[in-house]
Motif scaffolding. Structure first.
Motif, short mmCIF file in Angstrom:
data_model
loop_
_atom_site.label_atom_id
_atom_site.label_comp_id
_atom_site.label_asym_id
_atom_site.label_seq_id
_atom_site.Cartn_x
_atom_site.Cartn_y
_atom_site.Cartn_z
N UNK A 76 4.31 10.42 4.37
CA UNK A 76 3.66 9.11 4.35
C UNK A 76 4.06 8.37 5.62
N UNK A 77 3.05 7.87 6.36
CA UNK A 77 3.30 7.08 7.57
C UNK A 77 2.57 5.75 7.45
N UNK A 78 2.65 4.96 8.50
CA UNK A 78 1.94 3.68 8.46
C UNK A 78 0.44 3.85 8.65
N UNK A 79 0.03 5.08 9.04
CA UNK A 79 -1.40 5.29 9.28
C UNK A 79 -2.10 6.10 8.19
N UNK A 80 -1.33 7.01 7.55
CA UNK A 80 -2.02 7.94 6.64
C UNK A 80 -1.06 8.63 5.68
N UNK A 81 -1.67 9.41 4.83
CA UNK A 81 -0.93 10.28 3.93
C UNK A 81 -1.30 11.73 4.25
N UNK A 82 -0.28 12.55 4.53
CA UNK A 82 -0.48 14.00 4.64
C UNK A 82 0.06 14.65 3.38
N UNK A 83 -0.66 15.63 2.86
CA UNK A 83 -0.04 16.48 1.84
C UNK A 83 0.53 17.71 2.55
N UNK B 56 9.58 13.72 -0.56
CA UNK B 56 8.53 12.96 0.10
C UNK B 56 9.06 12.51 1.46
N UNK B 57 8.40 12.99 2.52
CA UNK B 57 8.78 12.57 3.87
C UNK B 57 8.17 11.21 4.12
N UNK B 58 8.98 10.33 4.69
CA UNK B 58 8.54 8.96 4.88
C UNK B 58 8.96 8.51 6.27
N UNK B 59 8.00 8.24 7.11
CA UNK B 59 8.34 7.77 8.46
C UNK B 59 7.26 6.76 8.82
N UNK C 245 11.00 0.67 0.99
CA UNK C 245 9.64 0.97 0.51
C UNK C 245 9.66 2.09 -0.55
N UNK C 246 10.36 3.22 -0.29
CA UNK C 246 10.50 4.19 -1.39
C UNK C 246 11.15 3.59 -2.64
N UNK C 247 12.12 2.69 -2.44
CA UNK C 247 12.75 2.06 -3.60
C UNK C 247 11.73 1.24 -4.39
N UNK C 248 10.91 0.51 -3.66
CA UNK C 248 9.84 -0.27 -4.31
C UNK C 248 8.92 0.66 -5.10
N UNK C 249 8.57 1.79 -4.48
CA UNK C 249 7.69 2.76 -5.14
C UNK C 249 8.32 3.31 -6.40
N UNK C 250 9.62 3.62 -6.34
CA UNK C 250 10.30 4.18 -7.51
C UNK C 250 10.32 3.16 -8.64
N UNK D 161 0.84 -1.20 0.00
CA UNK D 161 0.00 0.00 0.00
C UNK D 161 0.87 1.26 0.00
N UNK D 162 1.87 1.27 0.89
CA UNK D 162 2.72 2.46 1.00
C UNK D 162 3.48 2.71 -0.30
N UNK D 163 3.96 1.63 -0.91
CA UNK D 163 4.67 1.79 -2.18
C UNK D 163 3.74 2.36 -3.24
N UNK D 164 2.50 1.92 -3.24
CA UNK D 164 1.52 2.42 -4.22
C UNK D 164 1.24 3.91 -3.97
N UNK D 165 1.07 4.27 -2.71
CA UNK D 165 0.84 5.68 -2.36
C UNK D 165 2.01 6.54 -2.83
N UNK D 166 3.23 6.08 -2.55
CA UNK D 166 4.42 6.86 -2.89
C UNK D 166 4.59 6.93 -4.40
N UNK D 167 4.30 5.83 -5.08
CA UNK D 167 4.45 5.84 -6.55
C UNK D 167 3.54 6.91 -7.16
N UNK D 168 2.32 7.05 -6.60
CA UNK D 168 1.41 8.10 -7.11
C UNK D 168 1.98 9.49 -6.82
N UNK D 169 2.59 9.66 -5.65
CA UNK D 169 3.18 10.96 -5.30
C UNK D 169 4.34 11.31 -6.23
N UNK D 170 5.09 10.30 -6.63
CA UNK D 170 6.24 10.54 -7.52
C UNK D 170 5.76 11.21 -8.80
#
Lengths: 272, 253, 272, 253
Positions: free
Chosen positions: B169-176, B131-134, B38-43, B15-24
């Motif tokens: 991006x966190x384990x709970x949500x996405x903030x813009x 993209x902040x990722x924690x 996870x960011x690597x997976x998204x990229x 899920x997180x990789x999918x979210x980040x891929x859209x942000x990219x």
């Protein structure tokens, strides 16, 4: 000018108490055999510059009380966790910390390489990294319109200390893609190198090898130290010794465990 | 952080990789820092979707980076405007987008020392989309004000800053992130707005109704598992094995 | 991002009328085949930057009326004498001349490489080189005590045009020790390369070759041009064609002779 | 420029090389620019005398240079203080040590255009000992004031300048340089003070009695011919053949 060293200790004579030493990041060839030799000799009060970060090397030197000042962008054991002796020394105030950011260290050494008193760098403004660096200045760029920019003073280490795959008998050192090693040598007053092996012939004679060579003109001494980056990796040559690094992380978590590590792996010379 | 509580057909990491891929989004070059599977997976997912675009650099992987000008080249490359997306994290992140990678407590007498700022005090300014990722979303990590600003979320108007944070991006949500504040953009399946509020140390904006983060589509999951995962295994073998099952074309669960 | 060029002319599409093109010095691999192709195409109003000097290439482009502005530290045919079309164009006012000094051009490109608005440089103060450069500024160094220093604005060419021994099918170009070619590519918006030959495989896969490689990431197009530096030398590959250069010096001494040279060696494509 | 008028056992080039070798003195590193065979001969002579010291770089000769960091390395090396001696010439040189490598007449509308300043506007400031070398000693080359200052002979006190000119060597004499003025240090055998005055466009100081430039000793001539010349032949074959006779251990005349 280059002179062949009789021994590793001989080569390290340039690293005197209180001097400023620049060392490379983990993946660029860290002189760990030389680091252990310095600890055995009991070097003191180093101003250690880790370009731009460090791992085991800085943690060991700090734990062994060789460091007065640490200038770097980060120290961490990576997947093996935080660098325990570094964290302990910073929280106890045992070392003076000069926090930087990676490109600032590169730029400051490039200033010395180019013989200019400073280099500009973007970023930094509004950060606490800048706030705590009295030696960095902010000017209004004369090419902008109210455009503040940070100027970093040139950094001229006394010694650049590095490990590389090979050198020849003329002091030429093959550094490959790790070109910041050349900048370190250009910026430093003296350069001391350990290598895996001696290359027969002159590295500068072959245009392909020459492209990755730091000329002996900049090198003061070279000593052979096989597996001299162990337990850290030497890119394209050997990987990190993960088991040993995990053991280090466990032992160095306490001052006692760290002392035992030194006894076992540094003073007793059982390493590698 | 496990998604076991909900009967989902995908893993949290997917899920997180999918979210980040859209942000990219549609960019030329994404660089991913060391130890960021996870960011690597998204990229890699973004590259598969874009049929080779963006160009992906995975730092710390000689096979997935082109650097031949030494350790400075990443920063020079970013300074040239040739890196469009980068990822940062922080021991602390606050509501103004400030990140702290240095220490808690007083800087001169810290309580906890983190590794250090790395390149954040530079890259946060010059890379257009950071993209902040924690993963850990708690009041310990997401604080009202960081104790040390490794790099600020926003700068004065006259400070050269083509880059900065676009999201967290966190384990709970996405903030813009925009205008110096975070907005809760979506809550991941299995999590709630109340839980996000409860676990966030800073103030943030939100719409009356916060959408749920869309689950990865079957096509995305196939791409992740069959195409991205095998490439990832070269760089992050342990992660690839654990999340995707090494060498397996699909996930058994 | 890299795309294989269908032809030399195709590769040169990036060099448009009026654009700023940076080219290397004689011993670093001068794209002469590409230069003749540009003259045949009739490129106009170039802002030509020769890093840091030029010989036949600048003289030819100037003589063929392709250049509006020339920014360099020197143009000369070396042992074959002065560069006649350059000297004629400067004395007649046919081109705008921006005189520099070698390290200033390197530093200005390094500023662009590093993404900073300027670079400092020692020297220059009190020279007429500085006096005629309105784009260069003098500040009082904040690290000195009444210490004036010149700041050079970053130079960002539209195109870097170079010739190298080889490239692979991924656009990676082997440049060897001529590392200013990498700086040119880093600083320029687009980079166009001609090479002697295509290397099978990926240059970045071999650590020894990789050390001398400009990554394809920075390269827009590559075209094969065998003996593409002729009649200039390609270091470690072939020497200058001294007889031809002497003939050029003789012919280019007059406008008529130069026109004949173009007819014989450029437009007719009898070259090499 | 030929010494045929006097019954000397050495060539003019040998005398000049000997003069320059003495000026080089005991230093670590001499760099010689392209197309400078006489300074190159002098540097090789100095290296033979010093048994390997100074280190000699002959620019333009891949075999006699160590550069691996591109065309900028010479200048960076000088900026680091690692080049002790360099040579410059000029289309015009004036009495204040200013050199002109650019043009005569008005800069915007020049009468004669020279190649350009090369690295002079930098190296003249940062190399401790710059030796000016211009064989043609005439009122055309040695002028009261240069038309264009590629690099000035002296700078204001507050200008960073560890380097500058120490001497000017011509086919007629040796000038030393200090305090912003040239002093006639010696006149070469076969030439006179009057001739120097007659052919020099600028004012210079001199003692009541100007010494004659010492002729090269037999030991120096042997070193030049037997040891320096064969090394020079690699870089300047034509010069080595013409002056020393290629491959011959001694000069026949």
């Amino acid at each position: 000018m280059f002179q062949a060293a009789k021994s590793l200790d001989d080569a390290l004579a340039a690293v005197t108490d209180g001097c400023m030493v620049v060392v490379p990041r983990e993946v660029s060839g860290v002189p760990m055999a030389a680091t252990r030799a310095l600890i055995r000799r009991g070097v003191k009060r180093l101003h250690l510059v880790a370009l731009p970060t460090s791992s085991l090397q800085a943690d060991l030197l700090i734990g062994a009380a060789c460091v007065a000042t640490l200038e770097t962008s980060a120290v961490s054991l990576g997947e093996f966790g935080p660098a325990p002796r570094f964290a302990a020394a910073v929280t106890s105030g045992a070392i003076k910390m000069m926090d930087a950011t990676c490109p600032a260290l590169h730029a400051a050494l490039q200033a010395a390489e180019k013989g200019v008193p400073f280099m500009p760098l973007r970023g930094l403004i509004g950060s606490d990294v800048l706030k705590y660096r009295d030696d960095w200045k902010v000017i209004d760029s004369p090419f902008g319109n109210c455009d503040p920019i940070v100027l970093l003073p040139a950094m001229k280490p006394d010694v650049a200390l590095l490990h590389a795959p090979m050198a020849d008998r003329f002091g030429n050192v093959w550094i490959g893609r790790q070109r910041e090693l050349a900048t370190m040598a250009h910026a430093a007053d003296r350069t001391v190198v350990t290598v895996e092996k001696i290359h027969d012939g002159n590295l500068l004679d072959d245009p392909v090898l020459a492209a990755g060579t730091l000329p002996g003109f900049y090198v003061e001494s070279v000593a052979v130290a096989e597996r001299g980056a162990w337990p850290l990796p030497l890119p394209d040559h050997y990987a990190a010794d993960a088991e040993h690094l995990a053991e280090y992380a466990r032992m160095a978590a306490t001052a006692e465990g760290f002392a035992e590590y030194l006894d076992r792996y540094v003073y007793e010379r059982r390493a590698a | 952080m496990s998604m076991n509580a909900a009967p989902l057909e995908f893993r949290s990491e997917e899920l997180l990789a999918d979210v980040i891929a859209r942000l990219i989004g549609d960019v030329r070059h994404v660089a991913v820092g060391n130890a960021s599977p996870i960011p690597a997976t998204a990229a890699l997912l973004a590259r598969e979707r874009g049929k080779g675009r963006p160009y992906v650099s995975l730092l710390g992987s000689p096979k997935n980076t082109f650097w031949t000008d030494g350790a400075r080249e990443l920063f020079d490359c970013a300074g040239q405007g040739r890196i469009d997306v980068f990822f940062l994290s922080g021991g602390q992140i606050d509501g103004q987008g400030n990140v702290n990678l240095v220490s808690t407590g007083d800087y001169e007498h810290p309580k906890v020392r983190f590794p250090g700022s790395f390149g954040s005090a530079y890259l946060y300014y010059v890379v257009p989309k950071v993209i902040l990722f924690r993963v850990e979303h708690s009041r310990r990590t997401l604080v009202p004000h960081v104790d040390f600003i490794s790099a600020p979320g926003v700068s004065e108007q006259n400070v050269f800053r083509p880059g900065g944070p676009i999201a967290l991006v966190t384990n709970r949500c996405l903030f813009s992130f925009a205008g110096g504040r975070f907005t809760l953009a979506s809550v991941h399946p299995g999590h709630t707005v109340e839980e996000v509020i409860e676990n966030t140390g800073f103030d943030f904006d939100r719409l009356a109704t916060v959408p749920e983060t869309p689950a990865p589509s079957p096509a995305t999951l196939a791409l992740l598992r069959e195409t991205a995962a095998p490439q990832l295994a070269e760089v992050y073998p342990q992660f690839a094995r654990q999340v995707f099952g090494v060498g397996q074309a699909a996930l058994s669960s």
